[in-house]
Design a protein around this motif. Sequence first.
Motif, short mmCIF file in Angstrom:
data_model
loop_
_atom_site.label_atom_id
_atom_site.label_comp_id
_atom_site.label_asym_id
_atom_site.label_seq_id
_atom_site.Cartn_x
_atom_site.Cartn_y
_atom_site.Cartn_z
N MET A 40 -1.58 6.75 -8.89
CA MET A 40 -1.72 7.70 -7.80
C MET A 40 -2.25 7.00 -6.55
O MET A 40 -1.81 7.28 -5.43
CB MET A 40 -2.66 8.83 -8.21
N ALA A 41 -3.19 6.06 -6.73
CA ALA A 41 -3.74 5.34 -5.58
C ALA A 41 -2.65 4.54 -4.88
O ALA A 41 -2.59 4.50 -3.65
CB ALA A 41 -4.88 4.43 -6.03
N ASP A 44 -0.41 6.94 -3.01
CA ASP A 44 -1.08 7.42 -1.81
C ASP A 44 -1.03 6.36 -0.72
O ASP A 44 -0.80 6.66 0.46
CB ASP A 44 -2.53 7.78 -2.11
N GLN A 48 0.76 6.18 3.39
CA GLN A 48 -0.07 6.05 4.58
C GLN A 48 0.67 5.29 5.68
O GLN A 48 1.44 4.37 5.41
CB GLN A 48 -1.36 5.31 4.24
#
Length: 262
Positions: A40-41, A44, A48
Amino acid sequence: MSSRTTAARRRIRLGAALGALCVALTGCGTAPAVQPEQIMARADLGMQAPASTFTEFPTAPKDTAPEGETDGVVLRVKQDIAVHHAPDGPVFAKLPATQLENPTWVPIIAERGAWAQVLLPSRPNGSTGWVRTDGPVERARTPYVVDVDIDARRMVVRKDGAPIGEWVVGVGAPASPTPRGRTYVMAAIEETVTKFSPIILPLGTHSNTFSTYGGGPGTVALHGWPEPSVFGQASSDGCVRVPDDALQLLTTLPLGTLVHLR
């Protein structure tokens, strides 16, 4: 650091540099098992926007000491890393490994444990962010500082606090002033289009008057000028125009070197 950086600078061409905004994220299938939170990191981070000279982050933390000095420590970003509002705070951008096809080096202005607050090259001027220093980054130190006195139209380059060169320079016109604050040498580009300066040194700051220079993002730079009558004058669109011998010295400074525009 300086020899590696200088060699890289000489290979850069302006036309290619404008394509540096697009940075692809790649993965490796032989890595150890990844936990869901790590997946998930990564996802994400991929969503960005990059902190580059082309982007704007209105809510980024502001530099609270725009005339302050640093200890010269700079951070090399080896792959895209998350930029946070505060240590352990929310992510609002990613810092890419390159800026205008130059390696990303940013000055550290504060540290807190494994976190460093760095100057960003994005709008608005004075934008900062917090990054982790225990990831894909490299620390180094530059002994140089560039100090531009806008009102006096003078530039001094210092090494370990001692002046090694001083020049009369050209600055922004009253209608398009050179922005003030601390910034840094973001990249070095060999000019192949207009030929007014053999090397252009884009800084991590932008014009407050123009949103663009000839289609670019309005990035302010240190560069030469073929007509010496501009030195000592306030006549540019915001950039700092420097004599040939000053430019020769500036091109040897490491990327990430602090620049004061006072």
